[in-house]
Design an enzyme around this catalytic site. Structure first.
Site, PDB file in Angstrom:
ATOM      1  N   GLU A 160       0.826  -1.219   0.000  1.00  0.00           N
ATOM      2  CA  GLU A 160       0.000   0.000   0.000  1.00  0.00           C
ATOM      3  C   GLU A 160       0.862   1.272   0.000  1.00  0.00           C
ATOM      4  O   GLU A 160       0.818   2.075   0.941  1.00  0.00           O
ATOM      5  CB  GLU A 160      -0.944   0.015   1.200  1.00  0.00           C
ATOM      6  CG  GLU A 160      -1.978  -1.072   1.149  1.00  0.00           C
ATOM      7  CD  GLU A 160      -3.065  -0.914   2.211  1.00  0.00           C
ATOM      8  OE1 GLU A 160      -2.792  -0.296   3.255  1.00  0.00           O
ATOM      9  OE2 GLU A 160      -4.183  -1.392   1.986  1.00  0.00           O
TER      10      GLU A 160
ATOM     11  N   GLU B 206      -7.081  -7.515  -0.568  1.00  0.00           N
ATOM     12  CA  GLU B 206      -7.431  -7.459   0.846  1.00  0.00           C
ATOM     13  C   GLU B 206      -8.859  -6.966   1.017  1.00  0.00           C
ATOM     14  O   GLU B 206      -9.287  -6.030   0.333  1.00  0.00           O
ATOM     15  CB  GLU B 206      -6.531  -6.453   1.591  1.00  0.00           C
ATOM     16  CG  GLU B 206      -5.119  -6.877   1.803  1.00  0.00           C
ATOM     17  CD  GLU B 206      -4.377  -5.860   2.682  1.00  0.00           C
ATOM     18  OE1 GLU B 206      -5.023  -5.122   3.459  1.00  0.00           O
ATOM     19  OE2 GLU B 206      -3.147  -5.807   2.576  1.00  0.00           O
TER      20      GLU B 206
ATOM     21  N   HIS C 204      -8.761  -6.753  14.513  1.00  0.00           N
ATOM     22  CA  HIS C 204      -9.203  -6.801  13.110  1.00  0.00           C
ATOM     23  C   HIS C 204      -9.668  -8.224  12.841  1.00  0.00           C
ATOM     24  O   HIS C 204      -8.982  -9.190  13.181  1.00  0.00           O
ATOM     25  CB  HIS C 204      -8.015  -6.441  12.220  1.00  0.00           C
ATOM     26  CG  HIS C 204      -8.353  -6.118  10.808  1.00  0.00           C
ATOM     27  ND1 HIS C 204      -8.864  -7.054   9.928  1.00  0.00           N
ATOM     28  CD2 HIS C 204      -8.239  -4.967  10.102  1.00  0.00           C
ATOM     29  CE1 HIS C 204      -9.028  -6.471   8.744  1.00  0.00           C
ATOM     30  NE2 HIS C 204      -8.675  -5.211   8.833  1.00  0.00           N
TER      31      HIS C 204
HETATM   32  C1  GLA Z   1      -4.194  -2.504   5.010  1.00  0.00           C
HETATM   33  C2  GLA Z   1      -2.880  -3.226   5.153  1.00  0.00           C
HETATM   34  C3  GLA Z   1      -2.943  -4.429   6.037  1.00  0.00           C
HETATM   35  C4  GLA Z   1      -3.820  -4.157   7.239  1.00  0.00           C
HETATM   36  C5  GLA Z   1      -5.173  -3.737   6.773  1.00  0.00           C
HETATM   37  C6  GLA Z   1      -6.142  -3.522   7.902  1.00  0.00           C
HETATM   38  O1  GLA Z   1      -4.919  -2.902   3.941  1.00  0.00           O
HETATM   39  O2  GLA Z   1      -2.334  -3.605   3.919  1.00  0.00           O
HETATM   40  O3  GLA Z   1      -1.641  -4.735   6.447  1.00  0.00           O
HETATM   41  O4  GLA Z   1      -3.236  -3.151   8.000  1.00  0.00           O
HETATM   42  O5  GLA Z   1      -5.050  -2.526   6.094  1.00  0.00           O
HETATM   43  O6  GLA Z   1      -7.414  -3.186   7.454  1.00  0.00           O
END
Ligand code: GLA
Length: 627
Positions: free
Chosen positions: A119, A275, A326
């Site tokens: 990201e 994700e 989470h």
């Molecule tokens: C992002 C990150 C993950 C995690 C998620 C949590 O997408 O890539 O590592 O932190 O958020 O929602």
């Protein structure tokens, strides 16, 4: 994992400090073991290069790699992503790590893909430190070649900003009032490019050592700091992280919009939903859980809109650390009674049966234009209205298409648009000469364009195009805009449509002087009473429709129905409200976003869908029965 139908995982994304516990110490034993176990279990690996969170020893040895905000605040280690993308120490350390990873696992049978970093830009989209300042100067020198050209582009005579040497130039750090707009725009370009350099550095190492393994990084839907068009050219597979808020009724539409962007970034190629959460995230004020069926529904939605892989963050919920609350496949408590586990497992089983979807394409007759330069420039301060937000404006158009089940791609204003019957351009504030010529050529050749207010206002230097707004598009639209009357929050302007009905607009109103365009709707009441609000200009073999305000949803749907009909764009299917219909290859996907059961007529037949239920139907059958 086998039970849940998992056949690919993202691994070691934040593993740096475990893989390389010290500058010259490496520990691959744990990762070897996990890679081996996954391989034995038939699970393939999208292996992280692990460069997104530098280990403590690295920032301790090189404190200059820590990023700095516009306010001069240093961001310390202890979270993640605490690196300046221009830092040589960071880049060198990252390169060493990636080389070691490629060396160790490049030939591993479990390796399916490389997951570069993570990201990009998520927490630190731009760095304002001295190292970044120097890199910014070099970037500017490459762009402008001379001080004189930079001074002209930045309009530095205004407020006594004329530079006489490169050393004087800084990133747009906190200033008493707005920093120079072109400086800000260039800094946004520079920051996206600099992160891209980091990505390219890793990609080059990997391409050299494992030329046959696909390489990519995960995008974040509509993420302003990073120009995904530019980045997408360097992704073997586009992938996205999608976390729609279950508490927001518009989330189904927003997720669809992001899915369509991902497909478009890959120029129609299948992409991966990299994700999503099985249920809750941990970073909203209230982390509302997905409703029963919602994770499955949104997964099918991505599949319908071109994804070939459906993945989640995360496999096992951790006992410690910032993300321990989470959701995951495997929860803290008993797995078997976890609704999130059961739903993810159900989906895993179903996807196994949907092999025929993989590799197929989604066709769209409509394109929505999105340009990062324009987005960056539009949302800078000191505009006639700070209420014109790019994604919000895109959404007000897209929502209407979504409700009508009209499939849309996203495109750049300079792309070849000839395959689209209709092109929508909500608030394309910055327009280059090439983009304007391209839009003109598109309409001349028979295309239909729908453009909104505050478009075609500035050039790529953020200098106003003179000669009457929107000068580069005025001939195409058959009008000029004489003046703007932005609306305060909560204020609306009344509209009288061609058939006499009344509606509302918000955000904006303006005084339009048609030269050739016909008037489709007028403002009603107030200073603009009777003046044109919507216009249309026949141009070449096509048409250019223009909206001088943001119509309320009902009016927007009337406008879009009208332009779609004119352009010959048809919905995938007439479905009841709340039911999404998308065609992918030879399959028709029906998705009921509603809380109530819905019945979808497919010719003589009917599909009954419970709340958040989905159906995948053979397109041929749908077509045959509707004859
Ligand atoms: C992002 C990150 C993950 C995690 C998620 C949590 O997408 O890539 O590592 O932190 O958020 O929602």
């Amino acid at each position: 994992m086998r039970e849940a139908g998992v056949n690919m995982v993202n691994l070691a994304v934040f593993g740096w400090s475990r893989i390389q516990p010290g500058e010259d110490t490496w520990d691959f034993a744990w990762l070897d073991r996990v890679m081996g176990l996954l391989h034995e279990g038939g699970v393939r690996v999208n292996l992280g290069t692990a460069t997104a969170s530098p280990p403590p020893w690295l920032s301790h040895a090189h404190p200059e790699l820590l990023p700095v905000t516009a306010d001069g605040v240093k961001l310390w280690p202890g979270g993640r992503q605490h690196y300046c993308p221009s830092s040589r120490a960071y880049r060198e350390a990252a390169r060493r790590l990636v080389e070691a990873m490629a060396e160790r696992y490049g030939g591993h049978p479990a390796l399916a893909m490389w997951h570069v970093n993570n990201e990009y830009g998520c927490h630190v989209a731009a760095c304002y430190c001295d190292v970044s300042a120097q890199a910014f100067r070099e970037w500017l020198e490459r762009r402008y070649g001379s001080m004189d050209r930079l001074n002209r582009a930045w309009g530095t005579d205004f407020w006594s900003q004329r530079y006489s040497s490169w050393e004087e130039i800084l990133p747009p750090r906190r200033t008493p009032t707005w920093p120079n707009p072109t400086q800000q725009l260039d800094f946004a370009r520079f920051s996206s490019d600099t992160l891209l350099e980091c990505y390219q550095l890793e990609r080059n190492v990997l391409k050299q050592r494992t030329p046959d393994i696909p390489i990519g990084t995960n995008f974040m839907s509509f993420f302003r700091p990073v120009d995904y068009w530019k980045w997408a050219e360097h992704q073997d597979i586009v992938s996205n992280d999608s976390y729609p808020d279950p508490a927001d009724p518009a989330s189904g539409m927003r997720a669809a919009m992001a899915d369509d962007l991902m497909r478009s970034l890959g120029r129609g190629r299948p992409w991966i939903l990299m994700e999503q959460t099985t249920s809750r995230v941990n970073w909203r004020e209230a982390n509302v859980a997905k409703e029963p069926g919602q994770a499955r529904l949104w997964s099918y939605q991505a599949l319908a809109r071109g994804a070939d892989g459906i993945m989640y963050f995360q496999w096992r919920q951790s006992q410690a650390g910032a993300e321990k609350f989470h959701s995951a496949f495997v929860p803290h408590g008993p797995t078997e009674s976890s609704p999130a586990w059961l739903e993810a497992k159900q989906l895993g089983g179903e996807l196994r049966e949907l092999d025929r979807v993989a590799g197929t394409r989604v066709e769209a007759g409509v394109a929505v234009l999105l340009d990062w330069d324009s987005w960056w420039a539009l949302e800078q301060p000191s505009k006639p209205s700070g209420r014109v937000k790019q994604v919000e404006q895109l959404e007000s158009y897209y929502a209407s298409l979504f409700q009508a089940n009209v499939t849309a791609d996203f495109a750049r204003p300079v792309d070849d648009l000839s395959k689209y019957r209709l092109v929508l351009a909500p608030n394309l504030y910055l327009v280059s000469r090439d983009a304007a010529a391209n839009l003109r050529q598109y309409v001349e050749g028979g295309g239909h364009l729908l453009l909104s207010y505050f478009s075609g206002i500035v050039d790529p230097d953020d200098h106003v195009w003179l000669g009457g707004y929107p000068a580069p598009l005025a001939e195409l639209l058959g009008l000029t805009v004489v003046d703007w009357y932005p609306l305060a929050a909560g204020a609306t302007v009344a509209l009288r449509l061609a058939d006499g009905t009344l509606g509302l607009g918000d955000v904006w109103s303006e005084l339009i002087r048609p030269s050739k365009a016909e008037v489709l709707a007028t403002f009603a009441g107030g200073r603009l009473d009777g003046e044109p609000a919507f216009t249309r200009n026949r141009f070449g073999r096509g048409s250019a429709t223009y909206l001088g305000t943001r119509p309320e949803p009902l009016v927007m749907s009337v406008v879009l129905r009208d332009v779609c009909a004119m352009a010959g764009v048809t919905p995938v299917l007439d479905a009841p409200p709340g039911v999404e219909a998308v065609r992918r290859g030879e399959m028709l996907f029906l998705l009921n976003h509603g809380e109530a059961p819905a019945e979808v007529r497919i010719g003589e037949q009917a599909a009954r869908l419970g709340p958040r239920e989905v159906a995948v139907v053979d397109w041929e059958m749908a077509e045959e029965t509707s004859r």
